[in-house]
Structures are given as C-alpha cells and as structure tokens.
Design a protein around this motif. Structure first.
Motif, PDB file in Angstrom:
ATOM      1  N   LEU A 113       0.838  -1.209   0.000  1.00 41.11           N
ATOM      2  CA  LEU A 113       0.000   0.000   0.000  1.00 41.11           C
ATOM      3  C   LEU A 113       0.873   1.259   0.000  1.00 41.11           C
ATOM      4  N   GLY A 114       1.976   1.236   0.730  1.00 42.75           N
ATOM      5  CA  GLY A 114       2.884   2.381   0.755  1.00 42.75           C
ATOM      6  C   GLY A 114       3.534   2.622  -0.594  1.00 42.75           C
ATOM      7  N   GLU A 148      -0.586   3.915   9.657  1.00 43.86           N
ATOM      8  CA  GLU A 148      -0.706   2.513   9.253  1.00 43.86           C
ATOM      9  C   GLU A 148       0.662   1.831   9.288  1.00 43.86           C
ATOM     10  N   PHE A 176       2.209   2.224  -3.427  1.00 46.12           N
ATOM     11  CA  PHE A 176       1.224   2.883  -4.285  1.00 46.12           C
ATOM     12  C   PHE A 176       0.724   4.194  -3.688  1.00 46.12           C
ATOM     13  N   GLY A 177       1.300   4.604  -2.550  1.00 49.44           N
ATOM     14  CA  GLY A 177       0.926   5.863  -1.928  1.00 49.44           C
ATOM     15  C   GLY A 177      -0.394   5.810  -1.185  1.00 49.44           C
ATOM     16  N   LEU A 178      -0.858   4.618  -0.841  1.00 51.47           N
ATOM     17  CA  LEU A 178      -2.147   4.473  -0.169  1.00 51.47           C
ATOM     18  C   LEU A 178      -2.039   4.284   1.349  1.00 51.47           C
ATOM     19  N   ALA A 179      -0.849   4.063   1.864  1.00 51.26           N
ATOM     20  CA  ALA A 179      -0.673   3.843   3.304  1.00 51.26           C
ATOM     21  C   ALA A 179      -0.228   5.136   3.973  1.00 51.26           C
ATOM     22  N   THR A 180      -0.807   5.399   5.134  1.00 51.44           N
ATOM     23  CA  THR A 180      -0.421   6.584   5.898  1.00 51.44           C
ATOM     24  C   THR A 180       0.691   6.219   6.880  1.00 51.44           C
TER      25      THR A 180
END
Length: 135
Positions: free
Chosen positions: A101-102, A111, A104-108
């Motif tokens: 997820l990171g 998280e 693809f830039g989707l993880a904060t």
C-alpha cells in the motif's frame, strides 16, 4: 541391563533401521546412560534421581522423574510451534500489505506505525497464550 558401550551399539543398530525423517529418543537416568543420551537425536534424562553425567548429556531433563511428563512436553512444544508460525505469518503478512500500500501511496504514517509496533504487540499477546497451562 546393558553396559554403556552395548547401549550405544544397540542405538546404532536402531539408527540404521530408522527412516531418514525419523528421530531416536532415549530416556535414561543413570551414569551409564550418558553416552547413549548424547548420541540419541533427543536425549531425555530423569533429573530428580538421575546422575549429573546423564543430566549434562541430555537435551531435555524431566525434573520430577515421571516419564508421563514427556507426553506433556511434546504437547507443549507442538502448541508453541503453532503459535510461532501464527505470529510469523501474521507479522509478515501485515507488513507486506502495508509495504505494498505504501508503494502505491495508499498507506499513511499511522498505518506504517501499526504495521511495526502494533503487530509486535499483537504477536506478544498471541505468544502469551503459550503460558496457559493445560493438564
């Protein structure tokens, strides 16, 4: 009623007959058992009345001199191994998910913190199940 060298010879005979995945377990308590305890795949000494040489040569020591405790020890070991595998799969799975997820830039950041610290805490709590005594 065998001498130490006779016990080792007998163990060698059994070793030749076992399957490649098989294990030889020897249980003993006396000083004349030390060579066989050291040679066996798993040596178990009866520690309460056993000799120091047998205790030193063994892989496992049963302190109560009750052979029935061997079955309990095997049960505990299998349960512990299962918990270890659960923790490994869980921790690596969550970390891999957050890593993907990171990428693809989707993880904060939170998280990622959970994937590191939170998963470690959950794994420790899961491992504490091994402390539960079952008799």
């Amino acid at each position: 009623e065998l001498l130490p060298d006779q016990k080792v010879d007998k163990l060698e005979e059994i070793d030749k007959e076992k399957s490649p995945k098989g294990k030889i377990v020897f249980v003993g308590d006396g000083i004349n058992d030390a060579p066989v305890l050291a040679r066996a795949d798993i040596g178990i000494a009866m520690g309460g009345l056993g000799s120091d040489a047998a205790i030193e040569a063994a892989d496992v020591v049963i302190m109560t001199d009750e052979p029935s405790k061997i079955a309990s020890a095997i049960k505990i070991a299998k349960r512990t191994k299962g918990i270890i595998y659960q923790n490994i799969v869980f921790a690596l799975g969550i970390k891999a998910l957050v890593l993907i997820l990171g990428a693809f830039g989707l993880a904060t950041m939170w998280e990622a913190v959970f994937a590191d610290v939170g998963v470690a805490v959950i794994a420790v709590l899961n491992a504490m199940r091994a402390l539960k005594v079952e008799d």
